[in-house]
Design an enzyme around this catalytic site. Structure first.
Site, mmCIF file in Angstrom:
data_model
loop_
_atom_site.group_PDB
_atom_site.id
_atom_site.type_symbol
_atom_site.label_atom_id
_atom_site.label_comp_id
_atom_site.label_asym_id
_atom_site.label_seq_id
_atom_site.Cartn_x
_atom_site.Cartn_y
_atom_site.Cartn_z
ATOM 1 N N HIS A 119 -12.135 -9.633 -5.747
ATOM 2 C CA HIS A 119 -11.793 -8.318 -5.183
ATOM 3 C C HIS A 119 -10.959 -7.606 -6.246
ATOM 4 C CE1 HIS A 119 -10.352 -5.318 -2.396
ATOM 5 N NE2 HIS A 119 -9.233 -5.925 -2.048
ATOM 6 N N TYR A 165 -1.781 -8.475 9.975
ATOM 7 C CA TYR A 165 -2.656 -8.241 8.822
ATOM 8 C C TYR A 165 -4.020 -7.732 9.293
ATOM 9 C CZ TYR A 165 -4.605 -9.254 4.188
ATOM 10 O OH TYR A 165 -5.193 -9.152 2.954
ATOM 11 N N HIS A 215 -12.482 -6.720 2.681
ATOM 12 C CA HIS A 215 -12.397 -5.434 3.337
ATOM 13 C C HIS A 215 -12.812 -4.266 2.447
ATOM 14 C CE1 HIS A 215 -8.286 -3.978 1.699
ATOM 15 N NE2 HIS A 215 -8.583 -5.067 1.034
ATOM 16 N N ASP A 234 -8.740 -11.594 0.427
ATOM 17 C CA ASP A 234 -7.886 -11.042 1.483
ATOM 18 C C ASP A 234 -8.173 -11.623 2.874
ATOM 19 O OD1 ASP A 234 -6.137 -9.234 0.198
ATOM 20 O OD2 ASP A 234 -7.738 -7.760 0.024
ATOM 21 N N GLU A 241 -8.939 -4.926 -5.996
ATOM 22 C CA GLU A 241 -7.725 -4.188 -5.641
ATOM 23 C C GLU A 241 -6.559 -4.711 -6.504
ATOM 24 O OE1 GLU A 241 -6.986 -3.863 -1.414
ATOM 25 O OE2 GLU A 241 -5.583 -2.198 -1.741
ATOM 26 N N HIS A 266 0.856 -1.201 0.000
ATOM 27 C CA HIS A 266 0.000 0.000 0.000
ATOM 28 C C HIS A 266 0.888 1.246 0.000
ATOM 29 C CE1 HIS A 266 -3.813 -1.933 2.000
ATOM 30 N NE2 HIS A 266 -3.759 -2.179 0.707
ATOM 31 N N ASP A 297 -3.539 -5.548 -6.326
ATOM 32 C CA ASP A 297 -2.624 -6.654 -6.002
ATOM 33 C C ASP A 297 -3.213 -8.002 -6.395
ATOM 34 O OD1 ASP A 297 -4.384 -5.989 -3.872
ATOM 35 O OD2 ASP A 297 -3.241 -7.202 -2.466
ATOM 36 N N HIS A 301 -3.382 -14.026 0.095
ATOM 37 C CA HIS A 301 -2.023 -13.738 0.566
ATOM 38 C C HIS A 301 -1.627 -14.817 1.573
ATOM 39 C CE1 HIS A 301 -1.944 -9.645 -1.046
ATOM 40 N NE2 HIS A 301 -3.062 -9.369 -0.425
HETATM 41 FE FE1 FEO Z 1 -7.398 -5.771 -0.668
HETATM 42 FE FE2 FEO Z 1 -4.738 -7.904 -1.018
HETATM 43 O O1 FEO Z 1 -5.865 -6.488 -1.474
#
Ligand code: FEO
Length: 395
Positions: free
Chosen positions: A80, A193, A146, A165, A82, A23, A84, A226
């Site tokens: 998701h 996390y 999230h 996530d 995002e 981030h 990544d 992750h």
């Molecule tokens: Fe919400 Fe691993 O990105």
């Protein structure tokens, strides 16, 4: 290591060993991370679940192509958006332009903002299913776990959950499974996390976990996007999420201070002697030299938060500001706190600290303690008493 985690189901992500920050520079990474994508091969169907961060797309595509030709991907599930996890979107769609994109109802807008185009998108809601050959994909909208777009994908035949996530950790390993790695490291990273990414959504997390439990979908494997895959005692991480989101914490204290000429540090140590005499566990951090993501992890663990800073220029030391801003955004649950610090003439520091603590959802349970210029023996004795008094609020 073989990427096939169950018959026909592959973990195809990329491990990033040397990453220092995530981030931007907001989140420190100390044990690497991974971007886990998953591929389900089932008869004529090839389903890709999520992808990786953009710099790793070439490696990812190579791994994927070793399992299935990219133009044979029939469904691309975006749990998701995002970047990544969606960084390979454009590359995948260039090879599989006819793949059906599956995302949550809340996922369409951010998907099209990140990757404008006329895509074949099928939005899904909780309980919707897509039948493959012998397997099924079932979906659960996990808003605010999230992001508003967050979604879990579930395969009932294999009892596997792909929650993106949720339940993940920034943790790199040669293994793919949580039970293969050092448990202290693993749980420290799972907690870090949660503390730094998920804490602001604690209320929604409890609701979502309850909603998911009510569905009665049995889970034998959790495959996050992750870190490590949970395949043994999988309910443990779910129970921990509920505990953390509920603010269940040990009756200990995190003391964070900054100091100019050492006076506020002396106060911190005197306060800790008071806590020690009351048999309370504590940890002390200098805000100017500590990693505030690690401090936040300790705050998740303990109930008490004591913050100290001298008054500087009618306010606080800038070195403590990043920590206070993160505290304000994270809004921990069920914390108690108080402020302390030295001052020379105006003395606004403690009031400013209390403002931040209140905006960070920390209940101020004790009047602040201040010392003029340099704490003397009498001041330090009062600090010890301050620590003893604070211990009473942890019961
Ligand atoms: Fe919400 Fe691993 O990105």
């Amino acid at each position: 290591m073989n990427s096939e985690i169950k018959t026909g189901i592959f973990c195809t992500g990329v491990t990033e060993w040397a990453l220092k920050y995530f981030h931007g520079h907001e989140l420190s990474i100390t044990r690497g991370t991974s971007y886990n994508a998953y591929l389900i091969k089932d008869g004529e169907f090839n389903v890709l679940i999520d992808s990786v961060k953009a710099p790793h797309v070439p490696e990812f595509l190579k791994k994927l192509e070793a399992i299935v030709p990219l133009d044979k991907i029939t469904h691309y599930v975006i749990n998701h958006t995002e970047p990544d996890h969606s960084g390979a979107f454009t590359a995948i769609m260039a090879k599989s332009p006819n793949a059906k994109i599956i995302c949550s109802r809340g996922g369409q807008k951010p998907l099209l903002r990140h990757y404008p185009g006329n895509w074949n998108i099928q939005p899904v809601k909780t309980g919707d299913e897509i039948k493959l050959h012998s397997k099924t994909l079932r979906f659960f909208e996990a808003q605010m776990l999230h992001w508003p777009d967050s979604m879990f994908t579930y395969c009932p035949e294999e009892k596997i959950l792909f929650p993106n996530d949720a339940f993940g950790q920034h943790y790199a390993s040669s293994s793919k499974f949580a039970d293969d790695v050092d448990q202290c490291e693993l749980w420290q990273e799972a907690m870090k996390y949660f503390a730094n990414i998920l804490t602001p959504f604690s209320g929604q997390i409890i609701n979502k976990v309850n909603d998911f439990s009510k569905l009665g979908w049995p889970v034998e494997m959790i495959c996050p996007s992750h870190g490590m895959i949970w395949r043994k005692n999988v309910t443990q991480i779910i129970e921990k999420y509920v505990e953390w989101a509920s603010g269940k914490a040990e009756p200990g204290v995190v003391i964070i201070y900054d100091t100019i000429w050492g006076g506020t540090e002396k106060m911190a140590r005197a306060i800790s002697r008071g806590l020690d005499s009351a048999n309370v566990q504590f940890r002390i951090f200098n805000a100017g030299t500590s990693d505030f993501n690690d401090v936040n992890t300790e705050i998740l663990k303990y109930k008490g938060v004591l913050i100290g800073c001298p008054t500087l220029n009618n306010s606080l030391m800038p070195t403590i500001a990043p920590f206070l801003e993160s505290l304000k955004g994270l809004r921990f649950v069920n914390k108690v706190g108080a402020a302390f610090g030295t001052y020379g003439w105006s003395g606004e520091g403690c009031a400013r600290l209390e403002e931040f603590m209140k905006s960070g959802n920390i209940s101020i349970v004790q009047q602040p303690i201040k010392a003029n210029y340099n704490p003397n023996e009498e001041d330090l004795a009062k600090c010890e008493q301050f620590g003893k008094d604070f211990a009473e609020h942890l019961k």
